[in-house]
Write an enzyme that holds these catalytic residues in place. Structure first.
Site, PDB file in Angstrom:
ATOM      1  N   LYS A   9       0.855  -1.189   0.000  1.00 29.20           N
ATOM      2  CA  LYS A   9       0.000   0.000   0.000  1.00 29.20           C
ATOM      3  C   LYS A   9       0.890   1.237   0.000  1.00 29.20           C
ATOM      4  O   LYS A   9       1.783   1.368   0.832  1.00 29.20           O
ATOM      5  CB  LYS A   9      -0.879   0.010   1.257  1.00 29.20           C
ATOM      6  CG  LYS A   9      -1.567   1.346   1.546  1.00 29.20           C
ATOM      7  CD  LYS A   9      -2.119   1.394   2.969  1.00 29.20           C
ATOM      8  CE  LYS A   9      -1.042   1.356   4.013  1.00 29.20           C
ATOM      9  NZ  LYS A   9      -0.269   2.629   4.123  1.00 29.20           N
ATOM     10  N   PRO A 100       9.320  -5.258   3.992  1.00 27.90           N
ATOM     11  CA  PRO A 100       9.836  -5.020   5.341  1.00 27.90           C
ATOM     12  C   PRO A 100       8.708  -4.778   6.328  1.00 27.90           C
ATOM     13  O   PRO A 100       7.633  -4.279   5.968  1.00 27.90           O
ATOM     14  CB  PRO A 100      10.723  -3.781   5.173  1.00 27.90           C
ATOM     15  CG  PRO A 100      10.246  -3.127   3.916  1.00 27.90           C
ATOM     16  CD  PRO A 100       9.751  -4.223   3.039  1.00 27.90           C
ATOM     17  N   GLY A 104       5.227   1.228   6.913  1.00 28.98           N
ATOM     18  CA  GLY A 104       4.355   2.231   6.326  1.00 28.98           C
ATOM     19  C   GLY A 104       3.802   1.902   4.960  1.00 28.98           C
ATOM     20  O   GLY A 104       3.201   2.756   4.311  1.00 28.98           O
ATOM     21  N   ILE A 105       3.981   0.666   4.511  1.00 26.09           N
ATOM     22  CA  ILE A 105       3.435   0.273   3.208  1.00 26.09           C
ATOM     23  C   ILE A 105       2.451  -0.884   3.364  1.00 26.09           C
ATOM     24  O   ILE A 105       2.200  -1.637   2.422  1.00 26.09           O
ATOM     25  CB  ILE A 105       4.544  -0.063   2.187  1.00 26.09           C
ATOM     26  CG1 ILE A 105       5.556  -1.059   2.752  1.00 26.09           C
ATOM     27  CG2 ILE A 105       5.248   1.210   1.735  1.00 26.09           C
ATOM     28  CD1 ILE A 105       6.633  -1.475   1.739  1.00 26.09           C
ATOM     29  N   GLY A 107       2.249  -3.822   4.954  1.00 28.28           N
ATOM     30  CA  GLY A 107       2.570  -5.238   4.817  1.00 28.28           C
ATOM     31  C   GLY A 107       1.635  -6.149   5.583  1.00 28.28           C
ATOM     32  O   GLY A 107       0.990  -7.035   5.023  1.00 28.28           O
ATOM     33  N   SER A 109      -1.241  -5.424   7.056  1.00 30.52           N
ATOM     34  CA  SER A 109      -2.635  -5.196   6.657  1.00 30.52           C
ATOM     35  C   SER A 109      -2.939  -5.863   5.319  1.00 30.52           C
ATOM     36  O   SER A 109      -4.004  -6.457   5.125  1.00 30.52           O
ATOM     37  CB  SER A 109      -2.916  -3.691   6.570  1.00 30.52           C
ATOM     38  OG  SER A 109      -2.768  -3.072   7.831  1.00 30.52           O
ATOM     39  N   ALA A 110      -2.006  -5.754   4.384  1.00 30.70           N
ATOM     40  CA  ALA A 110      -2.186  -6.405   3.080  1.00 30.70           C
ATOM     41  C   ALA A 110      -2.212  -7.920   3.233  1.00 30.70           C
ATOM     42  O   ALA A 110      -2.974  -8.612   2.552  1.00 30.70           O
ATOM     43  CB  ALA A 110      -1.075  -5.982   2.122  1.00 30.70           C
ATOM     44  N   ASP A 142      -6.065  -0.050   8.252  1.00 32.45           N
ATOM     45  CA  ASP A 142      -5.606  -0.129   6.863  1.00 32.45           C
ATOM     46  C   ASP A 142      -6.126  -1.364   6.130  1.00 32.45           C
ATOM     47  O   ASP A 142      -5.984  -1.457   4.900  1.00 32.45           O
ATOM     48  CB  ASP A 142      -4.069  -0.144   6.808  1.00 32.45           C
ATOM     49  CG  ASP A 142      -3.463   1.229   7.034  1.00 32.45           C
ATOM     50  OD1 ASP A 142      -4.221   2.212   7.089  1.00 32.45           O
ATOM     51  OD2 ASP A 142      -2.230   1.310   7.173  1.00 32.45           O
TER      52      ASP A 142
END
Length: 291
Positions: A9, A100, A104-105, A107, A109-110, A142
């Site tokens: 994300k 990682p 903040g991307i 991970g 949650s995805a 998220d």
């Protein structure tokens, strides 16, 4: 075995616009998803199992399996089915960790969103959109946007989603200095939770105009995160020097992204950054239009 992508994300813009009485911050964020991501594999089994693999798995190997969002997603979906009178069989789940952790991307949650999708398919179970959305939000703010998995604007605490049709893809380089950032601490360090809202998107059919619009937006979490992790500024500077058309931190950090003119430009930039910063996580990728 069913394999589902858990795409990274990317918060292209993130405005913090208020705070609810329960302490949750209100946001308005323009979100896209990258082809880069983790992978969740699910198959029916004699008993429930969960395993980790992949280059980023070691960071998670010491935590209790029950605390992983993948396992929590499995248990939450099964509990919802039980309450509806449906008993679901055991499954073996494998998480291939490519992103990682605490970066903040999205991970984790995805991963949770991909697990929900994969389990619904393997179990042949449809809890309904409302129940699935509730489960996703209970797992994390998220997770609903990751469950949607397409370009969108997220509002509220992240649960109010509006799809956006982008007429182009974005070629990206994602970098992370291998420093985890606590999202609650970043939010706590905000100077003010009440900031101007996200302006209406412009140029969604024209990349150059869209980047001009994007430059007028913000990530309100970037200043407090940079005050905690000086390396974030180094990531942004490195992306600029590598030729990024636009660079910003994603989410609460510490991952940063750069938008490049083409896939080739992104690839060359990523190769150069990997040579210059061998300790960083660096990857070239492209936005994915759909989940």
């Amino acid at each position: 075995m069913l394999r589902t992508d858990a795409r990274a994300k990317i918060n292209l813009a993130l405005h913090v616009t208020g705070r609810r009485a329960d302490g949750y911050h209100l946001i308005e964020s323009f979100v896209v998803f990258a082809e880069l991501g983790d992978h969740v594999s699910v198959e029916l089994a004699d008993r429930d199992t969960f395993s980790l693999e992949g280059p980023e798995a070691a960071v998670l190997s010491t935590e209790a399996a029950s605390s992983n969002l993948v396992v929590r997603a499995r248990d939450a979906l099964r509990d919802a089915a039980m309450q509806a009178g449906t008993k679901l069989p055991p499954v073996a789940i494998r998480l291939d960790k490519q992103l990682p952790v605490a970066s903040g991307i999205g991970g984790g949650s995805a991963d949770a969103a991909a697990t929900l999708k994969a389990l619904c398919a393997v179990w042949g179970y449809d809890p309904g959109a409302e129940t699935l959305s509730r489960i996703a939000l209970d797992l994390g703010a998220d997770v609903p946007m990751c469950l949607d998995g397409r370009p969108l604007i997220a509002r509220g605490i992240g649960e109010a989603l509006t799809a956006v049709e982008l007429g182009f893809g974005l070629d990206l380089v994602i970098v992370n200095p291998r420093i985890g950032v606590s999202t609650p601490k970043v939010f706590s360090a905000l100077e003010s939770p009440d900031n101007p809202p996200l302006p209406d998107p412009e140029g969604v059919g024209d990349k150059d105009r869209f980047l001009q619009w994007l430059a007028a937006t913000r990530n309100d979490l970037q200043p407090p995160a940079q005050s905690m992790v000086a390396e974030i500024a180094q990531c942004l500077s490195a992306l600029d020097l590598a030729g990024a058309q636009f660079a910003r931190m994603s989410g609460s950090g510490a991952s940063c992204f750069g938008v490049f003119e083409s896939a080739e430009a992104a690839r060359i930039a990523a190769e150069g950054l990997q040579r210059d910063k061998p300790g960083w996580f660096v990857a070239a990728t492209r936005t994915a239009a759909t989940s």
